[in-house]
Design a protein around this motif. Structure first.
Motif, PDB file in Angstrom:
ATOM      1  N   ASP A  14     -22.511 -15.203  16.905  1.00  0.00           N
ATOM      2  CA  ASP A  14     -22.630 -15.196  15.260  1.00  0.00           C
ATOM      3  C   ASP A  14     -22.592 -13.490  14.809  1.00  0.00           C
ATOM      4  OD1 ASP A  14     -25.117 -14.194  16.566  1.00  0.00           O
ATOM      5  OD2 ASP A  14     -26.317 -15.102  14.832  1.00  0.00           O
ATOM      6  N   TRP A  15     -21.833 -13.363  13.796  1.00  0.00           N
ATOM      7  CA  TRP A  15     -21.485 -12.236  13.094  1.00  0.00           C
ATOM      8  C   TRP A  15     -22.650 -11.955  12.113  1.00  0.00           C
ATOM      9  CZ3 TRP A  15     -17.891  -8.371  14.560  1.00  0.00           C
ATOM     10  CH2 TRP A  15     -17.032  -8.783  15.760  1.00  0.00           C
ATOM     11  N   ASP A  16     -23.378 -12.811  11.690  1.00  0.00           N
ATOM     12  CA  ASP A  16     -24.565 -12.549  10.918  1.00  0.00           C
ATOM     13  C   ASP A  16     -25.276 -11.541  11.278  1.00  0.00           C
ATOM     14  OD1 ASP A  16     -23.710 -14.716   9.765  1.00  0.00           O
ATOM     15  OD2 ASP A  16     -25.251 -15.879  10.595  1.00  0.00           O
ATOM     16  N   GLU A  17     -25.670 -10.394  10.286  1.00  0.00           N
ATOM     17  CA  GLU A  17     -26.189  -9.062  10.797  1.00  0.00           C
ATOM     18  C   GLU A  17     -27.679  -9.281  10.387  1.00  0.00           C
ATOM     19  OE1 GLU A  17     -24.638  -6.269  12.076  1.00  0.00           O
ATOM     20  OE2 GLU A  17     -26.872  -6.274  12.387  1.00  0.00           O
ATOM     21  N   LYS A  18     -28.604  -9.291  11.343  1.00  0.00           N
ATOM     22  CA  LYS A  18     -29.995  -9.611  11.066  1.00  0.00           C
ATOM     23  C   LYS A  18     -30.687  -8.403  10.715  1.00  0.00           C
ATOM     24  CE  LYS A  18     -30.716 -13.604  14.087  1.00  0.00           C
ATOM     25  NZ  LYS A  18     -29.339 -13.945  14.815  1.00  0.00           N
ATOM     26  N   LEU A  19     -30.193  -7.101  11.241  1.00  0.00           N
ATOM     27  CA  LEU A  19     -30.780  -5.897  10.823  1.00  0.00           C
ATOM     28  C   LEU A  19     -30.606  -5.600   9.349  1.00  0.00           C
ATOM     29  CD1 LEU A  19     -30.223  -3.854  13.900  1.00  0.00           C
ATOM     30  CD2 LEU A  19     -32.300  -4.658  13.055  1.00  0.00           C
ATOM     31  N   PRO A  20     -31.470  -5.245   8.427  1.00  0.00           N
ATOM     32  CA  PRO A  20     -30.837  -4.992   7.288  1.00  0.00           C
ATOM     33  C   PRO A  20     -30.227  -3.623   7.069  1.00  0.00           C
ATOM     34  CG  PRO A  20     -33.086  -4.681   7.233  1.00  0.00           C
ATOM     35  CD  PRO A  20     -32.730  -5.230   8.565  1.00  0.00           C
ATOM     36  N   TYR A  21     -29.185  -3.455   6.432  1.00  0.00           N
ATOM     37  CA  TYR A  21     -28.401  -2.235   6.096  1.00  0.00           C
ATOM     38  C   TYR A  21     -27.608  -1.812   7.223  1.00  0.00           C
ATOM     39  CZ  TYR A  21     -31.906  -1.977   2.197  1.00  0.00           C
ATOM     40  OH  TYR A  21     -32.679  -2.381   1.230  1.00  0.00           O
ATOM     41  N   GLN A  22     -27.745  -2.365   8.295  1.00  0.00           N
ATOM     42  CA  GLN A  22     -26.869  -2.003   9.460  1.00  0.00           C
ATOM     43  C   GLN A  22     -25.462  -1.895   9.112  1.00  0.00           C
ATOM     44  OE1 GLN A  22     -27.628  -1.294  12.731  1.00  0.00           O
ATOM     45  NE2 GLN A  22     -26.463  -2.297  14.233  1.00  0.00           N
TER      46      GLN A  22
END
Lengths: 101, 173
Positions: free
Chosen positions: B83-91
């Motif tokens: 999954d290409w959802d970015e879990k880290l904010p601002y990454q």
């Protein structure tokens, strides 16, 4: 006519940049590992170009040590990835967010 | 002239391979991209008279390391559903900012800086850096013999560590 060392440097910088961005963007641990290898290769290319420009063979010797360290790193890193996969059945680094076994 | 043509071809090959590593959904395609990059860089080594380094690059990287990669990919299964959802904010923003800064830096260096970054650089291929086996070995076994022994120790430790990791898991299961 030979290509100036600066162009090799520019190519190495581009390869390093792509590797670094891939390391930050991808989630798959294996692909992240490949990006690290790509960055190591970019550094090796820099060392060889600098060695040629400075007329110094030590650059190529340094590449050998980088190669050895990269090989050792791949052996241990892939063993860790396989060990993690056996326990958690995933190769995604986002699934490994807690420091528990 | 030949070096220029080969450099352009191999630079394109290396960049295409590098982009394929990052962009491919299937890890096997990523490995193939890495293979293309490794071979292109090996040709670039030959262009700079680093013959032994090029040979070692093909044998160790394309031979051993990439085989190990493909083996592990096949072992743990080809996982296409990343999954290409970015879990880290601002990454994502951080990546964009970092890439932008580096590209700007390189552009400024190209436009305003001069490429004569090495004072003693000559525009001919010096014979002294002809990376033959004899020339490399002479340095490796005289000036760098301590580092050489240290890498031998490092390889032994790495092999022992890999065996230990594999064995430990089997015990616990």
């Amino acid at each position: 006519m030979i290509v100036a060392a600066g162009w090799y440097m520019a190519l190495a910088a581009a390869l390093f940049l792509i590797g670094a961005l891939g390391l930050l963007l991808r989630r798959n641990a294996l692909v992240m590992f490949m990006c690290i290898e790509l960055m190591l290769n970019a550094v090796n290319l820099t060392l060889v170009s600098a060695g040629r420009a400075l007329n110094d063979l030590n650059g190529q010797v340094a590449v050998f040590f980088v190669l050895v360290v990269a090989a050792a790193e791949v052996v241990v890193g892939l063993a860790i990835i396989v060990a993690v996969f056996r326990r958690r059945a995933t190769a995604s680094v986002d699934e490994l967010s807690e420091l528990r076994g | 002239m030949a070096e220029t043509i080969l450099f352009v071809l191999m630079a394109i090959g290396a960049l295409v391979g590098a982009v394929a590593i990052v962009a491919a959904r299937n890890p096997v395609y990523s490995a193939m991209g890495l293979l293309g990059t490794l071979f292109s860089v090996a040709v670039l080594y030959v262009l700079q008279l680093a013959h032994l380094v090029a040979a070692v690059q093909v044998i160790v990287y394309a031979g051993a390391v990439l085989t190990l990669f493909l083996f592990v990919i096949m072992l743990i299964g080809v996982d296409k559903s990343e999954d290409w959802d970015e879990k880290l904010p601002y990454q994502r923003a951080f990546v964009g900012g970092l890439g932008g800064v580096i590209v700007l830096f390189a552009g400024a260096l190209t436009v305003f800086g001069n490429f004569d970054w090495v004072p003693a650089a000559t525009n001919t291929i010096p014979e002294a850096t002809n990376g033959t086996i004899q020339a490399i070995a002479e340095l490796l076994f005289t000036d760098w013999v301590l580092a050489f022994e240290a890498t031998a120790l490092l390889l032994t430790i790495a092999a022992a560590g890999a065996i230990g990791l594999a064995h430990h898991r089997r015990e616990q299961a």
